[in-house]
Design a protein around this motif. Structure first.
Motif, PDB file in Angstrom:
ATOM      1  N   SER A  13       0.823  -1.202   0.000  1.00 56.57           N
ATOM      2  CA  SER A  13       0.000   0.000   0.000  1.00 56.57           C
ATOM      3  C   SER A  13       0.863   1.260   0.000  1.00 56.57           C
ATOM      4  CB  SER A  13      -0.928   0.001   1.222  1.00 56.57           C
ATOM      5  OG  SER A  13      -0.183  -0.042   2.419  1.00 56.57           O
ATOM      6  N   VAL A  14       2.004   1.230   0.714  1.00 58.89           N
ATOM      7  CA  VAL A  14       2.894   2.394   0.715  1.00 58.89           C
ATOM      8  C   VAL A  14       3.492   2.619  -0.666  1.00 58.89           C
ATOM      9  CG1 VAL A  14       5.099   3.247   1.597  1.00 58.89           C
ATOM     10  CG2 VAL A  14       3.412   2.331   3.176  1.00 58.89           C
ATOM     11  N   ILE A  15       3.935   1.540  -1.312  1.00 52.48           N
ATOM     12  CA  ILE A  15       4.504   1.680  -2.654  1.00 52.48           C
ATOM     13  C   ILE A  15       3.470   2.213  -3.637  1.00 52.48           C
ATOM     14  CG2 ILE A  15       5.444   0.383  -4.597  1.00 52.48           C
ATOM     15  CD1 ILE A  15       6.809  -1.449  -2.587  1.00 52.48           C
ATOM     16  N   LEU A  16       2.271   1.641  -3.609  1.00 46.92           N
ATOM     17  CA  LEU A  16       1.213   2.099  -4.514  1.00 46.92           C
ATOM     18  C   LEU A  16       0.805   3.531  -4.201  1.00 46.92           C
ATOM     19  CD1 LEU A  16      -1.040  -1.090  -4.694  1.00 46.92           C
ATOM     20  CD2 LEU A  16       0.452  -0.173  -6.477  1.00 46.92           C
ATOM     21  N   ALA A  17       0.734   3.869  -2.909  1.00 51.38           N
ATOM     22  CA  ALA A  17       0.332   5.230  -2.530  1.00 51.38           C
ATOM     23  C   ALA A  17       1.378   6.245  -2.982  1.00 51.38           C
ATOM     24  CB  ALA A  17       0.126   5.310  -1.017  1.00 51.38           C
ATOM     25  N   LEU A  18       2.658   5.929  -2.755  1.00 54.35           N
ATOM     26  CA  LEU A  18       3.704   6.851  -3.182  1.00 54.35           C
ATOM     27  C   LEU A  18       3.722   7.007  -4.702  1.00 54.35           C
ATOM     28  CD1 LEU A  18       6.702   5.896  -0.857  1.00 54.35           C
ATOM     29  CD2 LEU A  18       5.387   8.019  -0.861  1.00 54.35           C
ATOM     30  N   GLY A  19       3.585   5.879  -5.401  1.00 50.54           N
ATOM     31  CA  GLY A  19       3.561   5.965  -6.855  1.00 50.54           C
ATOM     32  C   GLY A  19       2.388   6.778  -7.368  1.00 50.54           C
ATOM     33  N   THR A  20       1.223   6.542  -6.782  1.00 46.00           N
ATOM     34  CA  THR A  20       0.033   7.291  -7.197  1.00 46.00           C
ATOM     35  C   THR A  20       0.171   8.769  -6.877  1.00 46.00           C
ATOM     36  OG1 THR A  20      -1.328   5.334  -6.828  1.00 46.00           O
ATOM     37  CG2 THR A  20      -2.465   7.453  -6.917  1.00 46.00           C
ATOM     38  N   TYR A  21       0.668   9.074  -5.669  1.00 45.10           N
ATOM     39  CA  TYR A  21       0.769  10.474  -5.256  1.00 45.10           C
ATOM     40  C   TYR A  21       1.779  11.226  -6.117  1.00 45.10           C
ATOM     41  CZ  TYR A  21       1.706  14.580  -2.406  1.00 45.10           C
ATOM     42  OH  TYR A  21       1.877  15.870  -1.980  1.00 45.10           O
ATOM     43  N   LEU A  22       2.950  10.625  -6.321  1.00 47.92           N
ATOM     44  CA  LEU A  22       3.971  11.320  -7.103  1.00 47.92           C
ATOM     45  C   LEU A  22       3.541  11.517  -8.553  1.00 47.92           C
ATOM     46  CD1 LEU A  22       7.207   9.601  -5.716  1.00 47.92           C
ATOM     47  CD2 LEU A  22       6.315  11.885  -5.175  1.00 47.92           C
ATOM     48  N   SER A  23       2.890  10.513  -9.129  1.00 48.91           N
ATOM     49  CA  SER A  23       2.405  10.654 -10.512  1.00 48.91           C
ATOM     50  C   SER A  23       1.349  11.730 -10.612  1.00 48.91           C
ATOM     51  CB  SER A  23       1.860   9.308 -11.002  1.00 48.91           C
ATOM     52  OG  SER A  23       2.857   8.319 -10.991  1.00 48.91           O
ATOM     53  N   ALA A  24       0.389  11.686  -9.683  1.00 45.76           N
ATOM     54  CA  ALA A  24      -0.684  12.693  -9.721  1.00 45.76           C
ATOM     55  C   ALA A  24      -0.130  14.083  -9.450  1.00 45.76           C
ATOM     56  CB  ALA A  24      -1.754  12.332  -8.687  1.00 45.76           C
ATOM     57  N   ARG A  25       0.797  14.194  -8.516  1.00 45.63           N
ATOM     58  CA  ARG A  25       1.373  15.505  -8.194  1.00 45.63           C
ATOM     59  C   ARG A  25       2.125  16.076  -9.398  1.00 45.63           C
ATOM     60  NH1 ARG A  25       6.240  17.455  -6.158  1.00 45.63           N
ATOM     61  NH2 ARG A  25       6.040  19.219  -4.710  1.00 45.63           N
ATOM     62  N   HIS A  26       2.927  15.224 -10.050  1.00 40.55           N
ATOM     63  CA  HIS A  26       3.670  15.697 -11.224  1.00 40.55           C
ATOM     64  C   HIS A  26       2.717  16.181 -12.321  1.00 40.55           C
ATOM     65  CE1 HIS A  26       6.795  15.897 -14.263  1.00 40.55           C
ATOM     66  NE2 HIS A  26       6.018  15.159 -15.069  1.00 40.55           N
ATOM     67  N   TYR A  27       1.661  15.411 -12.539  1.00 43.02           N
ATOM     68  CA  TYR A  27       0.702  15.790 -13.593  1.00 43.02           C
ATOM     69  C   TYR A  27      -0.022  17.083 -13.239  1.00 43.02           C
ATOM     70  CZ  TYR A  27      -3.461  15.646 -16.520  1.00 43.02           C
ATOM     71  OH  TYR A  27      -4.477  15.966 -17.395  1.00 43.02           O
ATOM     72  N   LEU A  28      -0.476  17.212 -11.991  1.00 38.69           N
ATOM     73  CA  LEU A  28      -1.227  18.408 -11.594  1.00 38.69           C
ATOM     74  C   LEU A  28      -0.338  19.655 -11.622  1.00 38.69           C
ATOM     75  CD1 LEU A  28      -3.328  16.939  -8.633  1.00 38.69           C
ATOM     76  CD2 LEU A  28      -4.157  17.558 -10.912  1.00 38.69           C
ATOM     77  N   ILE A  29       0.903  19.521 -11.155  1.00 38.65           N
ATOM     78  CA  ILE A  29       1.811  20.676 -11.167  1.00 38.65           C
ATOM     79  C   ILE A  29       2.126  21.090 -12.599  1.00 38.65           C
ATOM     80  CG2 ILE A  29       4.181  21.379 -10.636  1.00 38.65           C
ATOM     81  CD1 ILE A  29       3.980  19.817  -8.044  1.00 38.65           C
ATOM     82  N   GLU A  30       2.344  20.109 -13.443  1.00 36.26           N
ATOM     83  CA  GLU A  30       2.633  20.435 -14.854  1.00 36.26           C
ATOM     84  C   GLU A  30       1.460  21.159 -15.508  1.00 36.26           C
ATOM     85  OE1 GLU A  30       2.892  17.220 -17.840  1.00 36.26           O
ATOM     86  OE2 GLU A  30       4.983  17.857 -18.037  1.00 36.26           O
ATOM     87  N   GLN A  31       0.256  20.683 -15.225  1.00 36.48           N
ATOM     88  CA  GLN A  31      -0.926  21.344 -15.769  1.00 36.48           C
ATOM     89  C   GLN A  31      -1.070  22.764 -15.223  1.00 36.48           C
ATOM     90  OE1 GLN A  31      -1.644  19.498 -18.500  1.00 36.48           O
ATOM     91  NE2 GLN A  31      -3.815  19.675 -18.020  1.00 36.48           N
TER      92      GLN A  31
END
Length: 454
Positions: A13-31
């Motif tokens: 769950s930690v690995i999936l949560a970190l992966g999801t958070y970092l991917s979503a954060r990168h996408y939202l910041i880029e947008q």
């Protein structure tokens, strides 16, 4: 297993949560950066056109620009800073891009001069000799990321809990057959030889269950065969033994026997009596081992059991057990008065008689019998005047055919105390030996109380 499942679920769950958070954060910041850059280009063009108008002031031009929410525009011209709002001077937030803009290029950066952090976009307005900056506080982005973090943390905790529950269920499923085997083994060791394991569908455990049941069947068959053999031997020995005793009685009554013949007859009589007693003890032990009842279980007063056991050892002088006087030997503590036990009367009477006979024969004589209540048990203390039993031998004396020191010097079958131990075990009690207050042996015959107990 529980910890392994929980740790595995937490790690995943930690690995999936970190992966999801970092991917979503990168996408939202880029947008968000792309949107801020496009808006800044549009607003900068409006400001540049406004400053080209003769007589227009910088403040009026900035007021005419429709800025997004939580966005402040700054213009630097002629060494002076101008702002679209009542904010602090722009250089505090724009210092990270000021150098790039001064070199004639557009720049974008994040700044923590605001709370939450803001996007700073700067670009040169060479046509009007000015620099334009937009500072947009990313509160919506910060709120979105905060919500995402909270959701992922909760999901990780829920996943960890679910993994722990799965581990608990798996552990129970794996250990259930072992627990059943343990319970069955405990029941069998307690004498319940009818216990068997239920058939199971698991092919890996079916062999274990079948082997266990076959083992119990084999043990039960062996015990039954040994019990039948002992019963057959005892039955076959009783007839010639009775014949020998009868013949010896006739021989003892023959007049004119020489001294050596009379001594030989006396020795034969002693040994035959010893043999008869050992045979009776073996038969009694066989019945106890096989669970055979000698009488129906009934609730009787403890004092009556003691009186009957004393009578068995006083028959040489008293024919009627009711005439046996016990007040000089038996002491009953006040809290034990009137208590009863539920027992097989014949078996418990024989066991108590063996203890009393043991005190008379091997312990220098019976000195007292004390009845005391102990919780839900009633303890019958049989004390003698002998030297006592060494601590290291106090458990071994209850083994079959065990004799120790001087206590075995006077003979005996060595089965009397074994009969006592098996009898109390059948009745849910226990027996042990300790030192009495006078230095002799104190055998404690303990049985569960039945009625009459506060």
């Amino acid at each position: 297993m529980l910890a392994a499942f929980a740790a595995g679920a937490l790690l995943m769950s930690v690995i999936l949560a970190l992966g999801t958070y970092l991917s979503a954060r990168h996408y939202l910041i880029e947008q968000r950066e792309r949107t801020a850059l496009q808006q800044a280009y549009t607003d900068a063009a409006l400001v540049k056109d406004g400053l080209r108008t003769s007589g227009a002031s910088v403040v009026d031009v900035l007021d005419a620009v429709a800025l997004p929410n939580r966005t402040i525009a700054y213009v630097r011209t002629g060494g002076e800073w101008y702002s679209s709002g009542l904010a602090e001077e722009g250089h505090a937030a724009t210092q990270h891009v000021a150098g790039v803009v001064a070199d004639g290029s557009a720049g974008l950066s994040w700044t923590r001069a605001t709370d939450p952090p803001a996007i700073v976009v700067g670009m040169p307005l060479a046509a009007v000799d000015a620099e334009y900056y937009e500072v947009t506080v990313a509160d919506e982005l910060d709120g979105t990321l905060h919500t995402l973090r909270t959701a992922l943390i909760v999901s990780a905790l829920v996943t960890t809990l679910a993994g722990a529950l799965l581990g608990w269920y798996a552990a129970r499923a794996v250990l259930r057959p072992l627990n059943q085997v343990t319970i069955a083994a405990a029941r069998i060791s307690g004498g319940d030889l009818a216990t068997r394991l239920d058939p199971i569908d698991d092919p890996d455990l079916a062999t274990l269950v079948g082997s266990f049941n076959n083992m119990v069947d084999t043990v039960t068959e062996r015990i039954d065969r040994d019990a039948r053999f002992a019963a057959d031997v005892a039955h076959e020995l009783r007839t010639p033994l009775a014949t020998l005793i009868t013949a010896l009685g006739v021989l003892e009554g023959t007049p004119g026997l020489s001294g050596s013949s009379a001594l030989a007859v006396q020795l034969m009589g002693t040994e035959l009596e010893r043999f008869r007693q050992a045979l009776e003890d073996l038969i009694a032990l066989g019945r106890l081992d096989s669970g055979v009842r000698e009488s129906e279980w009934e609730t009787v007063p403890v004092t009556e059991l003691v009186r009957l056991a004393l009578a068995d050892n006083r028959t040489a002088t008293t024919a009627d057990p009711a005439e046996v006087e016990t007040t000089d030997v038996v002491t009953t503590e006040p809290e034990a008065t009137g208590l009863r036990v539920r027992v097989d009367r014949l078996q418990t009477r024989r066991a108590l008689s063996n203890l009393i006979r043991n005190a008379d024969t091997h312990g220098g004589g019976l000195t007292g019998i004390r009845i005391a209540a102990r919780g839900r048990f009633i303890d019958i203390h049989v004390e003698d005047a002998g030297p006592g039993v060494p601590p290291g031998e106090r458990e071994r004396i209850f083994e079959r055919f065990a004799r120790i020191g001087a206590r075995g010097a006077t003979g005996g079958s060595g089965l009397g105390l074994s009969i006592v131990e098996r009898t109390v075990a059948v009745h849910g009690g226990s027996v042990w030996c300790r030192e009495s207050a006078t230095g002799g042996a104190d055998f404690v015959f303990s049985l569960p109380a039945s009625g009459g107990q506060p």
